[in-house]
Design a protein around this motif. Structure first.
Motif, short mmCIF file in Angstrom:
data_model
loop_
_atom_site.label_atom_id
_atom_site.label_comp_id
_atom_site.label_asym_id
_atom_site.label_seq_id
_atom_site.Cartn_x
_atom_site.Cartn_y
_atom_site.Cartn_z
N UNK A 192 11.97 5.82 -0.27
CA UNK A 192 11.41 4.48 -0.30
C UNK A 192 12.52 3.44 -0.52
N UNK A 193 13.60 3.84 -1.18
CA UNK A 193 14.68 2.89 -1.46
C UNK A 193 15.73 2.86 -0.35
N UNK A 210 9.95 -2.42 2.30
CA UNK A 210 9.44 -1.27 1.54
C UNK A 210 10.21 -1.01 0.23
N UNK A 211 11.54 -1.12 0.22
CA UNK A 211 12.24 -0.91 -1.05
C UNK A 211 11.81 -1.90 -2.14
N UNK A 212 11.50 -3.14 -1.75
CA UNK A 212 11.10 -4.15 -2.74
C UNK A 212 9.78 -3.74 -3.39
N UNK A 213 8.76 -3.44 -2.55
CA UNK A 213 7.45 -3.11 -3.12
C UNK A 213 7.46 -1.73 -3.75
N UNK A 214 8.16 -0.79 -3.11
CA UNK A 214 8.17 0.59 -3.60
C UNK A 214 8.82 0.68 -4.97
N UNK A 273 20.61 0.44 4.01
CA UNK A 273 20.99 0.44 5.43
C UNK A 273 20.90 -0.99 5.95
N UNK A 274 21.98 -1.52 6.54
CA UNK A 274 21.93 -2.88 7.08
C UNK A 274 20.76 -3.05 8.05
N UNK A 293 0.83 -1.21 0.00
CA UNK A 293 0.00 0.00 0.00
C UNK A 293 0.86 1.26 0.00
N UNK A 294 1.85 1.27 0.89
CA UNK A 294 2.72 2.44 0.98
C UNK A 294 3.55 2.60 -0.29
N UNK A 295 3.99 1.48 -0.85
CA UNK A 295 4.77 1.52 -2.09
C UNK A 295 3.95 2.10 -3.23
#
Lengths: 397, 552
Positions: free
Chosen positions: B390-391, B437-441, B396-397, B366-368
């Motif tokens: 978003x990325x 989030x980076x994956x979906x965004x 960041x580890x 949804x956020x992505x």
């Protein structure tokens, strides 16, 4: 005929199959030193396969390739010493223009100073002297094409191979580039094999043209020979425009030299009741045999519908192409014409059959002829223009 | 209100939300790291710079990451060439099998290695039995063990990237080189390899970031070999929050520097693959002997790669305490699985993992989507900022993010956007959401970019409202891209260990934490059964959503 007295590049009985499909069979071609030969054909005709066999990217299933008497069939592409211009150029985008041109020189271990000289000379040849340091992405499509040519010519190859070298250019640019290409190749004097599907390109660039049809050599000759004296049904219809009229043989072909039919064997063909035209026969035929006549639009004159020796018909459309105007003439039914044609046999509905049955022929309209759609006119072979060619209908194709 | 200003306000709202979730915790961590008695000071930095053990941990992290890149490339790149350029029996199925480790949670791979190569694992047992040894010929620990596991799980990046690049490569460029007299060796180095640079760099970056943030392998096998991620968790567990914060900042800085360096390098690189052309056909190997050799080699390789997972399955069938000194386990049954299914305390971690991963994935999608739409509507600097935010969690580890979220949500200051969520069931799903989030965004941004804007405009012109056209036109068209992202996000959240170990509570413990505690209590069979369940759940998610499009 322009058979070269001695051949430099020879393709001897080349054959190639991919799985079940035979893409090339028994191709024999001989190029004189410095000659440009165009391989012309539709896609799937085997022309690209022939070029790739010569380049060494494919191995032939039959036959061989020789250059200057040396058999190169077993040599790898890198050792053949042939230059090639690829359809999409295959330029190395991670190198500059000059680095692309120098690549083949490095591979052949030219000394550094000679390399630089050669690259400069090649850049001059293709008129890109100021572009040596450019990236490939930073030059136009036409310039890329010239870089590809310069790169192929740089290592002083024995033979130049061009694979649809102009197909990626805009039509307007293509015609100019065609002349530049021929001029550059002729200036170098290199023996060249050009593959193209465009008749104009083949005629414009090639000294001679070999027409390939479904893997076999249909005809080999100068552009004039192919156009005026086609010896093959496919060549007659593929090279230039030609209308088709059915008829029967009135007098069998007579060979002036006796024996085998030559290019100038003439026959009389009945195309309608009481109408007999003279035509070149490329194969023996007996009296009464149904045949097909292929006629160039400019070989027909517009005459009175009732004129002797003329076929009558109605103009259904006019095609204006700029230099010439063609009238599309729907011929009236006549004995020997339309009956038992391929169209009638294939036609499905009655309506479709009726339409298929009618024969349409194009005729070039002269500046003094006043023709409009709906006019009833006659057509007859004129005094100028190529003589119609007869092809037997029974010929197994 | 005009539509333009409405969209700007929408974008601002999304940016605020993202900043609160992604940027704010990191900023707070930095501030807290520098805080001495309520004031910002550079003193902690000085202290950190003078601490030899901190530098050593950073150095080890850097060494592990760099060595992992080299080793993964040495395995993955040749493998890609073999599968892309030659044809031998079994090429297709093997080519798919060797990509398998990418879909499995790191912790599962680690414990599978433990059971296979660890001191009481299969291979040492076999060797002891064969050569009559007193004890295991090696101990699986330290740098070597970490690198072994990393190579095993990360060569896939190089393998997939290189294969994709080889498939895109124009075969005519190789023929052009050959026709210019270039031999195979020169063509390889001067034409093929330069065209692979972008792909190799991409794979190297992915491997480096993954290895730098890797936690499972150093935690289980590291022993005294502390890398920064394990160091951070050790500091956090020992209650030294200030130190954990500072270490997190240092690791994040290292990751960002590496990212910026590689991006700069990428920017200066031309994409050498031309738009035209067909990749060279794989060369059919004709000589029967060579064909057989390739087939044998390929199958051996596949078995070696699959052996850890097969071992895991076998161990999961061994009842507790029945396997002592024998070469092969004497008893096999489904007792461990029965225990998982029937004992509420054993079942709980699986329920936890599934619902938390599902909630996190839904939220992240949804956020992505929201971010992607706002970024596209606004464009310009605001759009770029949204895409960067978003990325960011990707760079960041995970350990750093876990520490940052723990620092942010352990006090109640609603006016500062801080809530007491640590210790509640909210924090883990939230942390998973930020992780994936980076994956979906990025999938949503890419999917939206591919979509012709005229399609949505056509829907509007036909009278469909914005909402309607979004759900009827945009979403269905983006489905393939989003589905892959959903699958990958779910798998990632499901198998997470890095974030969980910092933020879990007993009530919300996920599978990975339970695997660890069963390992500690020597219930190897149960741990393996959990591992297999995780594998099966991941495989199911992969099959349902990610079919064929699980782009890393």
């Amino acid at each position: 005929m322009s058979q070269p007295s001695e051949s430099f590049l020879a393709l001897r009985g080349l054959g190639k199959r991919f799985g079940e499909v035979t893409v090339l069979r028994d191709l024999n071609l001989a190029l004189a030193e410095g000659e440009i030969l165009a391989l012309l054909g539709l896609s799937g005709s085997g022309k690209t396969t022939a070029l790739r066999l010569v380049a060494g990217f494919e191995t032939p299933d039959a036959g061989g390739i020789a250059v200057g008497g040396e058999d190169v069939t077993a040599l790898s592409p890198a050792r053949r010493g042939f230059g090639m211009v690829f359809q999409h150029y295959a330029l190395f985008h991670h190198m500059s223009v000059a680095e692309n041109i120098a690549f083949g020189l490095e591979a052949r271990r030219w000394p550094r100073d000679k390399r630089a000289q050669r690259v400069a000379a090649m850049l001059d040849l293709v008129d890109l002297a100021a572009y040596g340091n450019r990236r490939i992405d930073a030059i136009s499509g036409g310039q890329q094409q010239r870089v590809a040519l310069a790169r192929a010519l740089a290592p002083e190859p024995r033979v130049l191979l061009l694979d649809e070298p102009l197909s990626n250019l805009d039509p307007a640019l293509r015609e100019r580039t065609r002349r530049e290409l021929r001029a550059a190749v002729k200036a170098v004097g290199i023996t060249t094999l050009l593959v193209t599907h465009e008749q104009e390109e083949a005629f414009d660039v090639g000294d001679r043209v070999a027409v390939l049809d479904r893997g076999r050599l249909a005809q080999l000759g100068t552009p004039q020979e192919l156009y005026r004296r086609p010896t093959d049904r496919f060549v007659a219809s593929f090279v230039g425009r030609a209308g088709s009229i059915r008829g029967t043989v009135a007098t069998a072909p007579v060979d002036p030299a006796g024996g085998k039919t030559s290019d100038d064997t003439m026959a009389q063909i009945t195309v309608a009741a009481g109408v007999t035209w003279q035509a070149r026969a490329v194969a023996p035929a007996s009296v009464g045999e149904p045949v097909e006549l292929l006629i160039r639009p400019e070989a027909l004159d517009v005459v009175d519908a009732s004129a002797p020796g003329a076929l009558a018909g109605t103009v259904t459309a006019m095609r204006f192409t700029g230099p010439l105007t063609y009238a599309v003439v729907e011929l009236e039914m006549a004995p020997g014409v339309g009956s038992g044609t391929a169209g009638a046999m294939a036609g499905g509905t009655t309506e479709g059959r009726a339409r298929e049955d009618r024969t349409h022929v194009e005729v070039a309209v002269g500046p003094t002829d006043h023709v409009e759609p709906g006019d009833r006119i006659g057509i007859a072979p004129g005094a100028v223009g190529p003589v119609p060619t007869v092809f037997g209908l029974r010929e197994a194709r | 209100m005009t539509p333009a200003s409405r969209s700007r306000i929408g974008a601002l709202a999304v940016a605020l939300l993202l900043t609160w979730l992604v940027g704010y915790p990191l900023l707070l961590t930095l501030l807290q790291a520098l805080e001495v008695e309520g004031r910002i000071s550079f003193e902690p930095l000085h202290a950190f710079a003078g601490a030899a053990d901190e530098w050593a941990a950073l150095g080890r992290s850097l060494l592990v990451a760099t060595a992992s890149v080299v080793l993964a490339a040495l395995v993955g790149v040749p493998l890609a060439f073999v599968f892309a350029r030659t044809d031998f029996p079994g090429r297709r199925i093997l080519g798919a099998l060797v990509a398998l480790p990418v879909a499995l949670p790191p912790l599962v791979g680690v414990i599978a290695f433990l059971f296979l190569y660890g001191e009481s694992g299969f291979v040492p047992r076999l060797l002891m039995d064969l050569f009559d040894l007193e004890k295991s010929p090696w101990r699986l620990h330290g740098l070597g063990a970490i690198l072994l596991v990393h190579t095993y799980s990360m060569y896939v990046y190089f393998y997939l990237f290189t294969r994709a690049a080889l498939a895109r490569m124009d075969g005519a460029s190789l023929e052009a080189a050959a026709s210019l007299g270039s031999g195979a060796w020169r063509t390889f180095w001067r034409v093929t390899v330069p065209q692979l640079y972008p792909a190799l760099l991409g794979a190297a970056l992915l491997t480096f970031m993954t290895a730098l943030g890797s936690f499972s392998a150093p935690y289980i096998f590291g022993g005294g070999y502390r890398v920064m991620t394990t160091q951070i968790v050790a500091s956090k567990v020992s209650g030294d929050l200030a130190r954990a914060n500072l270490e997190s900042v240092a690791l994040a800085a290292l990751a960002l520097i590496a990212l910026i360096a590689v991006r700069t390098l990428q920017g200066s690189m031309v994409d050498a693959t031309s738009a035209h052309g067909v990749a060279p056909r794989p060369r059919r190997i004709r000589r029967p002997g060579v064909r057989l050799a390739f087939a044998v080699l390929g199958w051996t390789l596949a078995i070696v790669l699959l052996l850890p997972h097969l071992t895991l399955m076998l161990i999961s069938l061994v009842p507790s305490g029945t396997w002592t000194t024998e070469l092969l386990p004497p008893v096999l049954d489904f007792g461990n699985y029965r225990e998982l299914a029937t004992e509420p305390e054993r079942l709980r971690p699986m329920v936890n993992s599934v619902w938390m991963a599902a909630v996190a994935t839904l939220g992240a999608v949804a956020l992505g989507l929201l971010t992607a739409r706002r970024a596209r509507a606004t464009r310009g600097r605001m759009g770029d900022a949204l895409e960067a935010l978003v990325a960011l969690p990707w760079a960041i580890p995970g350990t750093v993010f876990a520490v940052a979220l723990a620092a942010t949500f352990s006090v109640s200051q609603p006016w500062f956007g801080r809530f007491l969520w640590v210790g509640t069931p909210i924090i883990l799903p939230l942390a998973y959401l930020v992780r994936v989030l980076p994956i979906t965004g990025r999938a949503a941004i890419a999917g939206l970019r591919q979509l012709d804007p005229a399609l949505e405009e056509a829907a509007w012109s036909l009278g469909a409202s914005r909402t309607r056209s979004f759900f009827r036109i945009v979403l269905p068209l983006m489905r393939p891209v989003l589905a892959a992202a959903v699958g990958l996000s779910f798998i990632t959240a499901l198998g997470d260990f890095v974030v969980s170990i910092v933020l879990y509570t007993y009530e919300t413990r996920p599978i990975s934490i339970e695997i660890l505690s069963t390992l500690r209590s020597q219930s190897f069979g149960v741990a393996a059964a959990y591992g297999v369940m995780l594998m099966l759940l991941s495989a199911a998610a992969f099959l349902v959503w990610g079919r064929g499009e699980a782009a890393p």
